[in-house]
Design an enzyme around this catalytic site. Structure first.
Site, PDB file in Angstrom:
ATOM      1  N   CYS A 188       0.823  -1.207   0.000  1.00  0.00           N
ATOM      2  CA  CYS A 188       0.000   0.000   0.000  1.00  0.00           C
ATOM      3  C   CYS A 188       0.861   1.263   0.000  1.00  0.00           C
ATOM      4  O   CYS A 188       1.392   1.633  -1.028  1.00  0.00           O
ATOM      5  CB  CYS A 188      -0.992  -0.043   1.161  1.00  0.00           C
ATOM      6  SG  CYS A 188      -2.423   1.002   0.844  1.00  0.00           S
TER       7      CYS A 188
ATOM      8  N   HIS B 259      -3.628  -4.862   0.254  1.00  0.00           N
ATOM      9  CA  HIS B 259      -2.965  -5.456   1.422  1.00  0.00           C
ATOM     10  C   HIS B 259      -3.032  -6.980   1.329  1.00  0.00           C
ATOM     11  O   HIS B 259      -3.946  -7.590   1.877  1.00  0.00           O
ATOM     12  CB  HIS B 259      -3.650  -4.989   2.702  1.00  0.00           C
ATOM     13  CG  HIS B 259      -3.433  -3.551   3.004  1.00  0.00           C
ATOM     14  ND1 HIS B 259      -2.377  -3.103   3.753  1.00  0.00           N
ATOM     15  CD2 HIS B 259      -4.126  -2.457   2.637  1.00  0.00           C
ATOM     16  CE1 HIS B 259      -2.425  -1.785   3.845  1.00  0.00           C
ATOM     17  NE2 HIS B 259      -3.480  -1.364   3.179  1.00  0.00           N
TER      18      HIS B 259
ATOM     19  N   GLU C 258      -1.476  -9.073   2.901  1.00  0.00           N
ATOM     20  CA  GLU C 258      -1.330  -9.711   4.221  1.00  0.00           C
ATOM     21  C   GLU C 258      -2.668 -10.147   4.814  1.00  0.00           C
ATOM     22  O   GLU C 258      -2.732 -11.060   5.627  1.00  0.00           O
ATOM     23  CB  GLU C 258      -0.587  -8.785   5.192  1.00  0.00           C
ATOM     24  CG  GLU C 258      -1.310  -7.506   5.616  1.00  0.00           C
ATOM     25  CD  GLU C 258      -1.054  -6.307   4.701  1.00  0.00           C
ATOM     26  OE1 GLU C 258      -0.721  -6.530   3.517  1.00  0.00           O
ATOM     27  OE2 GLU C 258      -1.199  -5.151   5.164  1.00  0.00           O
TER      28      GLU C 258
HETATM   29  N1  GLN Z   1      -1.827   6.674   2.991  1.00  0.00           N
HETATM   30  C1  GLN Z   1      -2.002   5.942   1.784  1.00  0.00           C
HETATM   31  C2  GLN Z   1      -3.381   6.105   1.201  1.00  0.00           C
HETATM   32  O1  GLN Z   1      -4.277   6.554   1.863  1.00  0.00           O
HETATM   33  C3  GLN Z   1      -1.701   4.468   1.991  1.00  0.00           C
HETATM   34  C4  GLN Z   1      -2.685   3.792   2.889  1.00  0.00           C
HETATM   35  C5  GLN Z   1      -2.195   2.472   3.414  1.00  0.00           C
HETATM   36  O2  GLN Z   1      -1.012   2.173   3.389  1.00  0.00           O
HETATM   37  N2  GLN Z   1      -3.093   1.665   3.932  1.00  0.00           N
HETATM   38  O3  GLN Z   1      -3.593   5.797   0.047  1.00  0.00           O
END
Ligand code: GLN
Length: 550
Positions: free
Chosen positions: A394, A525, A527
């Site tokens: 992410c 994600h 994970e």
């Molecule tokens: N801050 C970034 C976004 O809002 C990544 C978010 C995250 O890593 N879950 O897109």
């Protein structure tokens, strides 16, 4: 009590005695695992008694990881443990908070659903809880719901949930069981295990009109017979219904440990479900063995910002990432050695990223905001230039794109509009549907959340790892790769190997294998989908690359 068999749905309520943090979540997950091993289908439900409507607005340092379900619901990290132990996806109805329950009740009141009555905690809030539990059972189609009531007996905030469970038991005594997970301290000065706090906790539960059927006795040590007898007589529970639950090396040992005291037999007997198959835990046992084996290690550096709280390193904020790394390492026959590296340190002192040369792999997990961001980018640059396997999740993917834009594509000012809204090169920018939400301070549950499909591009690391054309992964973000820069970045050599079916969103970025052994980031994600018995293919590809580097 031995219960008559009924055809009704079964509920097992798990409540905590004495204190929190003794493993009620893992105990619940283990009960679920054992019942599944006996051929029953199970949904696990987590009740969080706080007033937040979901876990999404909570600081991970204080509350641990925010886990995301397929549905997009942002939940407590326990839901992650549940899915990992059960090996199945859970639904939005399997999680509830007081905030969620109260919000529905208040909405019903506004819609005149209560026919002009005075709306009160009892019965209206309690009935709403019962309705939600009933719906969760129906939606999941399971035989048994294992419901963990958060907090400890005596808390003000979970009382209504315990009362809901009491009423469900009153209506169908043969279908509802109570398990208390309690704690038996062994004070250092005495060197003796004390049962009194548990006796008091059971008495307190009795005060709610609830008698536990089973006690899980958590402690540093196994429970001896003398104390078992003492607890039995004073708590009104048969001695064989008191399960010894000493500390173990790994949470995955817990179901096997419970079986030493025949917990699954007891549960089936109590639920009138005797005659089920013997427990099939062979795959689980194989997995648990793999966690104890493996002489070779693989050294992974995790560069993040959520671990330093005072004198303690708190890794709860990344629990799914840690577990996902472990599953893949174990299945490759190596032990993962995970190190927490502070992005803030690298930011203050960029030369210190040099220490990363000793790592077999580097991972930057998800995150928000400015803290340590330049430190993370420095670490990513180091991984790219030194051909150390890199995995970005992410934010870790977005920062990988920024690093590439700045240092390879020649866009020196490349940034994300999350940090620098007026940057000359917004290679990462806010998703269009998010702009209005932020303007209204509509933060709760408003990101791009939950499962979305991605198409994989042929002959890429991602496609090879997954071995299929389309995947579904869970998301939690507000920003994305700016479509205006895709061509330029692609020309500079970055490969977008996973894209949304409408080709609008870049879901995976990677470098070609001949350039770098493993440099890959995901907007989603992965994970959240890794399970002990089915490690995640991208984590496994990363670990394999790390082993090869070694
Ligand atoms: N801050 C970034 C976004 O809002 C990544 C978010 C995250 O890593 N879950 O897109």
């Amino acid at each position: 009590m031995i219960r008559r068999a009924t055809s009704g749905h079964k509920y097992i309520f798990v409540v905590g005695g004495v204190m929190s943090g003794v493993g009620k979540g893992i105990a619940s997950a283990s009960i679920g695992k054992l019942l599944t091993a006996r051929g029953l289908s199970v949904n696990l439900v987590k009740i969080d008694p706080y007033l937040n409507v979901d876990a999404g607005t909570m600081n991970p340092i204080e509350h641990g990881e925010v886990f995301v379900l397929d549905s997009g619901l942002e939940t407590d990290q326990d839901m992650g443990n549940y899915e990992r132990f059960l090996g199945r996806d859970l639904g939005a109805d399997d999680y509830m908070t007081s905030g969620m329950v109260y919000r529905s009740v208040i909405e019903h009141e506004r819609n005149l659903k209560y026919g002009g009555k005075c709306v009160e905690a009892i019965p209206h809030v309690r009935d709403e809880i019962v309705e939600r539990l009933t719906r969760a059972a129906k939606v999941s189609g399971s035989d048994v719901s294992v419901v963990e009531i958060g907090g400890t007996i005596g808390d003000f905030s979970n009382a209504l949930f315990i009362d809901a469970a009491r009423v469900m038991h009153l209506k169908n005594p043969a279908d509802v069981l109570f398990v208390m997970v309690s704690y038996l301290p062994v004070p250092g000065t005495l060197g003796e295990m004390k049962t009194k706090p548990t006796q008091n906790a059971v008495r307190e539960l009795n005060g709610y009109g609830v008698q536990p059927d089973i006690i899980i006795a958590r402690s540093t040590h196994p429970l001896d017979n003398r104390r078992k007898e003492k607890l039995a007589i004073s708590c009104n529970v048969q001695p064989d219904r008191i399960i010894s639950a000493p500390d173990v090396d790994s949470i995955y040992d817990v179901p096997l440990n419970f079986e030493r005291d025949k917990l699954s037999d007891i549960l089936l007997e109590e639920l009138g479900q005797e005659g089920k198959n013997a427990p099939d835990l062979s795959e689980w046992k194989k997995f648990v063995e793999s966690t104890h084996n493996g002489k070779k290690t693989v050294k992974i550096g995790i560069v993040g910002k959520y671990f330093d709280t005072g004198d303690f390193v708190l890794s709860d904020a990344y629990i799914s990432v840690i577990e996902a790394l472990k599953y893949s390492a174990y299945s490759e026959g190596v032990k993962p050695e995970l190190h927490w590296l502070s992005a803030k340190e690298y930011e203050k002192n960029p030369a210190s990223v040099g220490e990363l040369k000793d790592y077999d792999g580097i991972l930057v997990p998800g995150g928000f905001g400015e803290t340590g961001i330049e430190g993370k980018i420095a670490a990513i640059k180091f991984a790219r230039e030194n051909k150390i396997p890199y995995f970005g999740l992410c934010y870790g993917m977005q920062l990988m794109v920024i690093e590439y834009a700045r240092n390879v594509a020649g866009l020196k000012a490349a940034h994300t509009t999350e940090i620098h809204p007026k940057t000359e090169h917004p290679v990462i920018m806010i998703l269009p549907e998010q702009v209005e939400k932020l303007a209204k301070s509509d933060y709760g549950g408003s990101m791009r959340l939950g499962a979305y499909p991605a198409d994989l591009v042929e002959k890429t690391i991602a496609r090879e790892a997954y071995g299929k054309e389309t995947v579904s992964e869970r998301h939690r973000h507000r920003y994305e790769v700016n479509p205006e820069y895709i061509e330029q970045l692609t020309k500079a050599g970055l490969v977008f190997s996973g894209v949304s079916p409408d080709r609008r969103l870049m879901e995976i970025a990677e470098l070609p294998k001949k350039q770098h052994p493993f440099m890959l980031g995901t907007q989603f994600h992965p994970e959240f989908r890794a399970r002990p018995l089915s490690p995640h293919p991208l984590f496994s590809a990363f670990i394999k690359a790390a082993i090869a580097k070694k």
